[in-house]
Enzyme design. Structure first.
Site, PDB file in Angstrom:
ATOM      1  N   ASP A 182      68.777  32.642  40.475  1.00  0.00           N
ATOM      2  CA  ASP A 182      68.005  31.481  40.926  1.00  0.00           C
ATOM      3  C   ASP A 182      68.886  30.237  40.836  1.00  0.00           C
ATOM      4  O   ASP A 182      69.608  30.037  39.861  1.00  0.00           O
ATOM      5  CB  ASP A 182      66.750  31.322  40.065  1.00  0.00           C
ATOM      6  CG  ASP A 182      65.741  30.386  40.709  1.00  0.00           C
ATOM      7  OD1 ASP A 182      64.656  30.872  41.087  1.00  0.00           O
ATOM      8  OD2 ASP A 182      66.023  29.177  40.842  1.00  0.00           O
ATOM      9  N   ILE A 183      68.791  29.407  41.856  1.00  0.00           N
ATOM     10  CA  ILE A 183      69.638  28.220  41.938  1.00  0.00           C
ATOM     11  C   ILE A 183      69.223  27.162  40.901  1.00  0.00           C
ATOM     12  O   ILE A 183      70.024  26.281  40.563  1.00  0.00           O
ATOM     13  CB  ILE A 183      69.582  27.656  43.382  1.00  0.00           C
ATOM     14  CG1 ILE A 183      70.809  26.840  43.703  1.00  0.00           C
ATOM     15  CG2 ILE A 183      68.321  26.855  43.634  1.00  0.00           C
ATOM     16  CD1 ILE A 183      70.959  26.525  45.191  1.00  0.00           C
TER      17      ILE A 183
ATOM     18  N   ASN B  88      54.887  34.306  41.955  1.00  0.00           N
ATOM     19  CA  ASN B  88      54.025  33.168  42.255  1.00  0.00           C
ATOM     20  C   ASN B  88      53.378  33.360  43.614  1.00  0.00           C
ATOM     21  O   ASN B  88      54.054  33.744  44.577  1.00  0.00           O
ATOM     22  CB  ASN B  88      54.834  31.870  42.254  1.00  0.00           C
ATOM     23  CG  ASN B  88      55.370  31.538  40.871  1.00  0.00           C
ATOM     24  OD1 ASN B  88      54.667  31.709  39.882  1.00  0.00           O
ATOM     25  ND2 ASN B  88      56.610  31.072  40.803  1.00  0.00           N
TER      26      ASN B  88
ATOM     27  N   VAL C 153      59.029  29.361  48.296  1.00  0.00           N
ATOM     28  CA  VAL C 153      59.714  30.154  49.317  1.00  0.00           C
ATOM     29  C   VAL C 153      58.784  31.298  49.712  1.00  0.00           C
ATOM     30  O   VAL C 153      58.376  32.110  48.865  1.00  0.00           O
ATOM     31  CB  VAL C 153      61.060  30.709  48.810  1.00  0.00           C
ATOM     32  CG1 VAL C 153      61.742  31.514  49.918  1.00  0.00           C
ATOM     33  CG2 VAL C 153      61.983  29.576  48.340  1.00  0.00           C
TER      34      VAL C 153
ATOM     35  N   HIS D 208      58.849  37.513  46.353  1.00  0.00           N
ATOM     36  CA  HIS D 208      59.958  37.684  45.406  1.00  0.00           C
ATOM     37  C   HIS D 208      59.432  37.789  43.995  1.00  0.00           C
ATOM     38  O   HIS D 208      58.388  37.249  43.650  1.00  0.00           O
ATOM     39  CB  HIS D 208      60.962  36.542  45.517  1.00  0.00           C
ATOM     40  CG  HIS D 208      60.358  35.174  45.393  1.00  0.00           C
ATOM     41  ND1 HIS D 208      59.747  34.553  46.449  1.00  0.00           N
ATOM     42  CD2 HIS D 208      60.262  34.322  44.345  1.00  0.00           C
ATOM     43  CE1 HIS D 208      59.305  33.370  46.067  1.00  0.00           C
ATOM     44  NE2 HIS D 208      59.590  33.193  44.786  1.00  0.00           N
TER      45      HIS D 208
ATOM     46  N   HIS E 191      60.469  37.028  40.065  1.00  0.00           N
ATOM     47  CA  HIS E 191      61.372  36.327  39.151  1.00  0.00           C
ATOM     48  C   HIS E 191      61.583  37.203  37.920  1.00  0.00           C
ATOM     49  O   HIS E 191      60.608  37.702  37.337  1.00  0.00           O
ATOM     50  CB  HIS E 191      60.752  35.017  38.659  1.00  0.00           C
ATOM     51  CG  HIS E 191      60.516  33.978  39.701  1.00  0.00           C
ATOM     52  ND1 HIS E 191      61.317  32.870  39.833  1.00  0.00           N
ATOM     53  CD2 HIS E 191      59.556  33.863  40.653  1.00  0.00           C
ATOM     54  CE1 HIS E 191      60.857  32.106  40.813  1.00  0.00           C
ATOM     55  NE2 HIS E 191      59.786  32.683  41.333  1.00  0.00           N
TER      56      HIS E 191
HETATM   57  P1  AMP Z   1      58.850  30.284  43.919  1.00  0.00           P
HETATM   58  O1  AMP Z   1      58.569  28.939  43.292  1.00  0.00           O
HETATM   59  O2  AMP Z   1      58.166  31.393  43.194  1.00  0.00           O
HETATM   60  O3  AMP Z   1      58.601  30.295  45.410  1.00  0.00           O
HETATM   61  O4  AMP Z   1      60.384  30.546  43.668  1.00  0.00           O
HETATM   62  C1  AMP Z   1      61.382  30.206  44.577  1.00  0.00           C
HETATM   63  C2  AMP Z   1      62.636  30.113  43.780  1.00  0.00           C
HETATM   64  O5  AMP Z   1      63.733  30.139  44.676  1.00  0.00           O
HETATM   65  C3  AMP Z   1      62.783  28.835  42.934  1.00  0.00           C
HETATM   66  O6  AMP Z   1      62.871  29.200  41.566  1.00  0.00           O
HETATM   67  C4  AMP Z   1      64.055  28.203  43.464  1.00  0.00           C
HETATM   68  O7  AMP Z   1      64.839  27.611  42.448  1.00  0.00           O
HETATM   69  C5  AMP Z   1      64.752  29.381  44.111  1.00  0.00           C
HETATM   70  N1  AMP Z   1      65.672  29.063  45.186  1.00  0.00           N
HETATM   71  C6  AMP Z   1      65.454  28.253  46.256  1.00  0.00           C
HETATM   72  N2  AMP Z   1      66.520  28.247  47.071  1.00  0.00           N
HETATM   73  C7  AMP Z   1      67.438  29.067  46.498  1.00  0.00           C
HETATM   74  C8  AMP Z   1      68.764  29.472  46.852  1.00  0.00           C
HETATM   75  N3  AMP Z   1      69.346  29.040  47.957  1.00  0.00           N
HETATM   76  N4  AMP Z   1      69.412  30.327  46.028  1.00  0.00           N
HETATM   77  C9  AMP Z   1      68.815  30.784  44.904  1.00  0.00           C
HETATM   78  N5  AMP Z   1      67.567  30.439  44.528  1.00  0.00           N
HETATM   79  C10 AMP Z   1      66.896  29.589  45.306  1.00  0.00           C
END
Ligand code: AMP
Length: 116
Positions: free
Chosen positions: A30-31, A88, A97, A101, A103
């Site tokens: 995760d970024i 989520n 996103v 996915h 976590h």
């Molecule tokens: P969610 O809040 O469950 O939709 O999680 C989306 C996750 O994607 C968040 O924790 C972000 O930090 C992560 N995220 C968004 N863009 C990227 C990326 N380019 N590379 C890695 N993680 C990302």
């Protein structure tokens, strides 16, 4: 098919720290990590926006994400210490996103959760 930033990661159009891959699942860091270990596991071939969109015929994909997370935890040596998986769904859970996915959070004792 709705594209997302995760689609671009699958197609290697944008960089990501990929730490796990099998035929069906991609795992990358995760970024914006929320724990010392924070890896996202996503299906590679299906774009399912949220858990609420999952169809019964796609149920196996959630098992594949969970098994990938567990395999990664064993491989990296923290399975015995423990970890958390989180999915989520939509606004109140903070989903940002819309490509389903999982976590994986680990690497330290994690606070309990539930209340806003
Ligand atoms: P969610 O809040 O469950 O939709 O999680 C989306 C996750 O994607 C968040 O924790 C972000 O930090 C992560 N995220 C968004 N863009 C990227 C990326 N380019 N590379 C890695 N993680 C990302």
């Amino acid at each position: 098919m709705t594209d997302t930033i995760f689609g671009k990661i699958i197609r290697r159009e944008i960089p990501a720290s990929i730490v796990y891959e099998d035929d069906d699942v991609l795992g990358f860091k995760d970024i914006a990590p929320q724990a010392p270990v924070h890896v996202l596991f996503i299906p590679k071939h299906e774009v399912i926006p949220t858990l609420d969109d999952l169809q019964p015929a796609q149920a196996h994909l959630i098992g594949k994400l969970a098994l990938a997370a567990a395999a990664y935890a064993r491989r990296e040596g923290f399975a015995q210490d423990g970890y958390r998986i989180v999915m989520n769904c939509r606004e109140n859970a903070g989903q940002t996103v819309f490509h389903i996915h999982l976590h994986l959070l680990a690497g330290a004792p994690l606070g309990h959760f539930g209340a806003p």
